[in-house]
Design a protein around this motif. Sequence first.
Motif, PDB file in Angstrom:
ATOM      1  N   HIS A 124      14.090   8.525   3.897  1.00  0.00           N
ATOM      2  CA  HIS A 124      14.875   7.485   3.247  1.00  0.00           C
ATOM      3  C   HIS A 124      14.388   6.091   3.645  1.00  0.00           C
ATOM      4  O   HIS A 124      14.459   5.150   2.841  1.00  0.00           O
ATOM      5  CB  HIS A 124      16.348   7.671   3.600  1.00  0.00           C
ATOM      6  N   THR A 125      13.872   5.948   4.862  1.00  0.00           N
ATOM      7  CA  THR A 125      13.282   4.670   5.256  1.00  0.00           C
ATOM      8  C   THR A 125      12.045   4.364   4.419  1.00  0.00           C
ATOM      9  O   THR A 125      11.829   3.232   3.966  1.00  0.00           O
ATOM     10  CB  THR A 125      12.921   4.699   6.748  1.00  0.00           C
ATOM     11  N   LEU A 126      11.216   5.389   4.202  1.00  0.00           N
ATOM     12  CA  LEU A 126      10.017   5.220   3.385  1.00  0.00           C
ATOM     13  C   LEU A 126      10.388   4.852   1.956  1.00  0.00           C
ATOM     14  O   LEU A 126       9.775   3.952   1.352  1.00  0.00           O
ATOM     15  CB  LEU A 126       9.194   6.510   3.407  1.00  0.00           C
ATOM     16  N   LEU A 127      11.384   5.516   1.397  1.00  0.00           N
ATOM     17  CA  LEU A 127      11.795   5.215   0.025  1.00  0.00           C
ATOM     18  C   LEU A 127      12.350   3.799  -0.086  1.00  0.00           C
ATOM     19  O   LEU A 127      12.131   3.108  -1.090  1.00  0.00           O
ATOM     20  CB  LEU A 127      12.835   6.240  -0.436  1.00  0.00           C
ATOM     21  N   SER A 128      13.057   3.365   0.947  1.00  0.00           N
ATOM     22  CA  SER A 128      13.587   1.994   0.922  1.00  0.00           C
ATOM     23  C   SER A 128      12.453   0.976   0.997  1.00  0.00           C
ATOM     24  O   SER A 128      12.474  -0.041   0.290  1.00  0.00           O
ATOM     25  CB  SER A 128      14.559   1.793   2.085  1.00  0.00           C
ATOM     26  N   SER A 129      11.455   1.248   1.835  1.00  0.00           N
ATOM     27  CA  SER A 129      10.335   0.311   1.950  1.00  0.00           C
ATOM     28  C   SER A 129       9.524   0.248   0.663  1.00  0.00           C
ATOM     29  O   SER A 129       8.958  -0.793   0.330  1.00  0.00           O
ATOM     30  CB  SER A 129       9.432   0.725   3.118  1.00  0.00           C
ATOM     31  N   ALA A 130       9.460   1.366  -0.074  1.00  0.00           N
ATOM     32  CA  ALA A 130       8.707   1.368  -1.327  1.00  0.00           C
ATOM     33  C   ALA A 130       9.355   0.475  -2.376  1.00  0.00           C
ATOM     34  O   ALA A 130       8.672  -0.017  -3.284  1.00  0.00           O
ATOM     35  CB  ALA A 130       8.582   2.795  -1.865  1.00  0.00           C
ATOM     36  N   GLU A 131      10.657   0.258  -2.253  1.00  0.00           N
ATOM     37  CA  GLU A 131      11.366  -0.576  -3.223  1.00  0.00           C
ATOM     38  C   GLU A 131      11.521  -2.019  -2.756  1.00  0.00           C
ATOM     39  O   GLU A 131      12.181  -2.809  -3.432  1.00  0.00           O
ATOM     40  CB  GLU A 131      12.756   0.016  -3.485  1.00  0.00           C
ATOM     41  N   SER A 132      10.941  -2.366  -1.603  1.00  0.00           N
ATOM     42  CA  SER A 132      11.108  -3.708  -1.069  1.00  0.00           C
ATOM     43  C   SER A 132      10.302  -4.716  -1.887  1.00  0.00           C
ATOM     44  O   SER A 132       9.299  -4.380  -2.514  1.00  0.00           O
ATOM     45  CB  SER A 132      10.650  -3.744   0.394  1.00  0.00           C
ATOM     46  N   HIS A 133      10.738  -5.960  -1.839  1.00  0.00           N
ATOM     47  CA  HIS A 133      10.055  -7.059  -2.540  1.00  0.00           C
ATOM     48  C   HIS A 133       9.901  -8.229  -1.566  1.00  0.00           C
ATOM     49  O   HIS A 133      10.879  -8.660  -0.949  1.00  0.00           O
ATOM     50  CB  HIS A 133      10.855  -7.510  -3.762  1.00  0.00           C
ATOM     51  N   PRO A 134       8.691  -8.742  -1.398  1.00  0.00           N
ATOM     52  CA  PRO A 134       7.455  -8.251  -2.018  1.00  0.00           C
ATOM     53  C   PRO A 134       7.044  -6.902  -1.443  1.00  0.00           C
ATOM     54  O   PRO A 134       7.452  -6.566  -0.338  1.00  0.00           O
ATOM     55  CB  PRO A 134       6.435  -9.347  -1.658  1.00  0.00           C
ATOM     56  N   PRO A 135       6.245  -6.131  -2.187  1.00  0.00           N
ATOM     57  CA  PRO A 135       5.866  -4.796  -1.705  1.00  0.00           C
ATOM     58  C   PRO A 135       5.037  -4.876  -0.436  1.00  0.00           C
ATOM     59  O   PRO A 135       4.178  -5.745  -0.288  1.00  0.00           O
ATOM     60  CB  PRO A 135       5.064  -4.210  -2.879  1.00  0.00           C
ATOM     61  N   VAL A 136       5.305  -3.956   0.471  1.00  0.00           N
ATOM     62  CA  VAL A 136       4.560  -3.902   1.737  1.00  0.00           C
ATOM     63  C   VAL A 136       3.454  -2.864   1.596  1.00  0.00           C
ATOM     64  O   VAL A 136       3.554  -1.925   0.796  1.00  0.00           O
ATOM     65  CB  VAL A 136       5.496  -3.528   2.895  1.00  0.00           C
ATOM     66  N   PRO A 137       2.372  -3.010   2.369  1.00  0.00           N
ATOM     67  CA  PRO A 137       1.288  -2.009   2.314  1.00  0.00           C
ATOM     68  C   PRO A 137       1.798  -0.637   2.751  1.00  0.00           C
ATOM     69  O   PRO A 137       2.627  -0.527   3.654  1.00  0.00           O
ATOM     70  CB  PRO A 137       0.248  -2.571   3.289  1.00  0.00           C
ATOM     71  N   LEU A 138       1.310   0.386   2.107  1.00  0.00           N
ATOM     72  CA  LEU A 138       1.712   1.747   2.422  1.00  0.00           C
ATOM     73  C   LEU A 138       0.724   2.431   3.357  1.00  0.00           C
ATOM     74  O   LEU A 138       1.117   3.080   4.323  1.00  0.00           O
ATOM     75  CB  LEU A 138       1.872   2.560   1.127  1.00  0.00           C
ATOM     76  N   LEU A 139      -0.567   2.295   3.071  1.00  0.00           N
ATOM     77  CA  LEU A 139      -1.612   2.958   3.858  1.00  0.00           C
ATOM     78  C   LEU A 139      -2.252   1.931   4.781  1.00  0.00           C
ATOM     79  O   LEU A 139      -3.381   1.485   4.576  1.00  0.00           O
ATOM     80  CB  LEU A 139      -2.634   3.608   2.918  1.00  0.00           C
ATOM     81  N   THR A 140      -1.520   1.552   5.806  1.00  0.00           N
ATOM     82  CA  THR A 140      -1.961   0.466   6.688  1.00  0.00           C
ATOM     83  C   THR A 140      -3.176   0.857   7.518  1.00  0.00           C
ATOM     84  O   THR A 140      -4.058   0.028   7.766  1.00  0.00           O
ATOM     85  CB  THR A 140      -0.805   0.057   7.608  1.00  0.00           C
ATOM     86  N   THR A 141      -3.229   2.102   7.976  1.00  0.00           N
ATOM     87  CA  THR A 141      -4.374   2.531   8.785  1.00  0.00           C
ATOM     88  C   THR A 141      -5.657   2.497   7.970  1.00  0.00           C
ATOM     89  O   THR A 141      -6.721   2.093   8.468  1.00  0.00           O
ATOM     90  CB  THR A 141      -4.125   3.941   9.332  1.00  0.00           C
ATOM     91  N   THR A 142      -5.582   2.916   6.729  1.00  0.00           N
ATOM     92  CA  THR A 142      -6.758   2.881   5.864  1.00  0.00           C
ATOM     93  C   THR A 142      -7.210   1.443   5.626  1.00  0.00           C
ATOM     94  O   THR A 142      -8.416   1.150   5.632  1.00  0.00           O
ATOM     95  CB  THR A 142      -6.451   3.567   4.524  1.00  0.00           C
TER      96      THR A 142
END
Length: 848
Positions: free
Chosen positions: A597-615
């Motif tokens: 649920h934390t991941l789903l909340s971050s996906a809907e954040s504005h502005p969007p945050v990076p998802l694959l930070t290690t890459t």
Amino acid sequence: MTSTSASALVQELDNAPDVLTWLNDTLTPQDNHVPLAALESLLADLLTATDLSAVTTSTALEHTIDEVSRSAPRLTYDLHFMRDGAISLHTALSTVTARIPAGSGTSTALDRLQTLDTAKRRMEAVRDVLREAESWSSLEAEVTALLAERAYDKAAERLSEASRSMPVFAGTPEYEPRRALMVSLQNQLEAALSSALVGAINSGDTALCRNFYGIFSNIQRESEFRNYYFGSRRAGLVASWQNEILEDTELSVPAAPRQSFSAYWATFCASFLAVLNAERTSIPAIFPDPQITLSTFITSTLSILQPSCPQRLATLFNTTGSSALKDIIAIYKTTEEFAASADKIMEKIQFSVAPTDSTLDGPLPPKHTRRRSMRMSMSWRSNSATNFSRPQQSTINDVLDWDQTLFQAFLDFQVEYGTLERRLLSDELSFASTLTPNKNSSPDRARLLRERAVDVFSAAEESLVRCMSFTYGYAAPGLMSALDSSLASFVDSWTQSLTVNFSAPSGAPAESEDDLADLDYSPQDWSNIQLVLHLLASTRAVLERLGTFEGKLRAVLVQIATAFRLAQHEGGVYTPGATKGAGSLLAQSPLNSAALHTLLSSAESHPPVPLLTTTRASIASLARALQSSLQHTLLAPLYAHLSSYASLALWAAPGDPRSMRTAGDLHVPVFSLSPSDIVQRVAEGLLNLPRLFEVYADDDALGFSLNTLPNVDEAYLGGLSEYIHAQSPELGHNRRTSLVLPPKPVVLSPEAVAAAWLSSLGHSILSHLTSSVLPKIGTLSVAGAAQLSSDLGYLSNIVRALNVEYEELDRWKEYVGMNDEEGGRVIGEKLPGDQVLLLIAKMRGWTS
């Protein structure tokens, strides 16, 4: 005129002394000059109100008269009935009073009645026990005789009656012997029926099976009947499962050709569905609870399979490795199709009718069967009408856990999906990390990186599809971790390969530009410059492809979050396309975690945050490594010039060049020293760098990831970005660059990019000079210090032309230019914290 107005009018009439007075008061206007028409209108209204009041009063009076007329005759009857009752009660009380002995009260009489009632109840219990004892004494003989006559129905009824009397003997020594006798007789009846029952089941005689089920129910052995029935119906499925040797679940390889588990499972499910379709008409004709019976049939069949389905699924990983995840997902999708078809059969079976229920003209079945048939008929009529009970049906569906048993085999793999997906991606992407630099030309390496990136992100998109197909998004955190680590590993492998093999020859050396022929670069250097530029462009393409993939990934996460939110409003769980059991298992599993649920909340954040930070960090590392390689190539001639700078003999030359020289009697002044040859060559190399960047001005690769440039001045980059944004957007050949990863593209002109590179190169050469070259000077005489001060001053002026300010170079220049007196004073103030001053003090001999 309303009823309220009529009532008020009647009240006024009652209060008036007479009608004439009321009329005069009513018709007398307050104003003596009232027109006659108005008075006539008022009189008409009063007449109307009076008529209505009269009619209403007359109607109410008539109703009252009718009520009294109907009640008056019955009142006499009621009074007469009450009188007779009172006389009877008086007589009864007199009789009871006469029977009570003199001197005894009410309490004594009640106690005697209680004693008599207790004695009566106990005598009745004794009578029942005696009857049961008499019945049990002949039970064995009667049942044995009935079995000999094959009167199985009567024997079952006799045993059922005896079974109901068992609680009477509870807590007595006779209970265990009677229970043993009951079990023995039931076993005899079951043994007598078993062969006939198996024959009836195999022949499909539903009427006889239904009769047998009634017999087994009477002796409380419905479960044994179900075992007989289920065992016969699933015999073919179980035999097929046990005899099938699969190519990917067995370690030994027989000579006979075999099929995969995925292919066999599809065949097995098709056969299972065929059996269930056949049972859709047979089970309702035999069992009173067809849905529960069919659910039990499915679960018992799955539980009896050996080796079990989870065991065979786990064996896939031992035989096929990480790719077994694809097979398991294919098997899971086949299972979903089977569950959907079975669910439709489960819905249809509630409307099925036993043949005996629709044949009302035939002979009646046995007594117990008849009762059950009537119940089923009533159920059918209820289902056929609109009075079907939805809450009751929902309760029935809740206890049907066949689909949970079906999908339970996959739950462990779903929970471990993140680990399994990481292993699969690691194996699939291992090819993308291979690099053979000795067999590929410079452009081929860059092109190979782009091609491998296409394959890698295609595999990543496939993993996204797998996650949605297998876990419906519940394993999104595990997927994110697997994707991030796998993609980062791919980029890191290229970083390592390029770092190790960068200097290896790669095809024919590139030719230099005609106007750059005078620069101190070898053909191999030009080839390396071209290679790094191509690789930087490919790295930028990888980053852009990563951004596109992150957009798809974020869209899927937002879709999952929206579905979760809608499901919560409806009081359910997020299971689109899954059966209720499969969805419940996922919702109750560890996958439904706070991390999801934390991941789903971050996906809907504005502005969007990076998802694959290690890459993204790995791409930044690759860009940094390439930029370092390019910078090393560009500065290699300057490093070569400086390699012998610290060992020059002039540093220890005696004398003081700043003193006045004497030529005979004439004093000749000494002007400032010229820079040494090495510093002049280094300065010429630095001044030639802008020409080099003018040649590559149109290459967008130079503007990629400027923030990862070695020794880059972040303050300079920030100021450069602000300056560019303040300018007109029409700045010639604009290009995109990434100042920060994750990037927000900033438009910079070729001149701005060249300035950033020149600043980085200037800082790098000065860092090398002050940290690796100057500290190696052993001794500085007065003349040597003067020469070094002249060199550093000249070099400082050159780098300022490149917009480079380097504080440590200025400190070296300042300290080297001091005389012994100034040096001694400064040492007392700044040592021991100033390392530059400490080095110069040792060179000049100011400290021991």
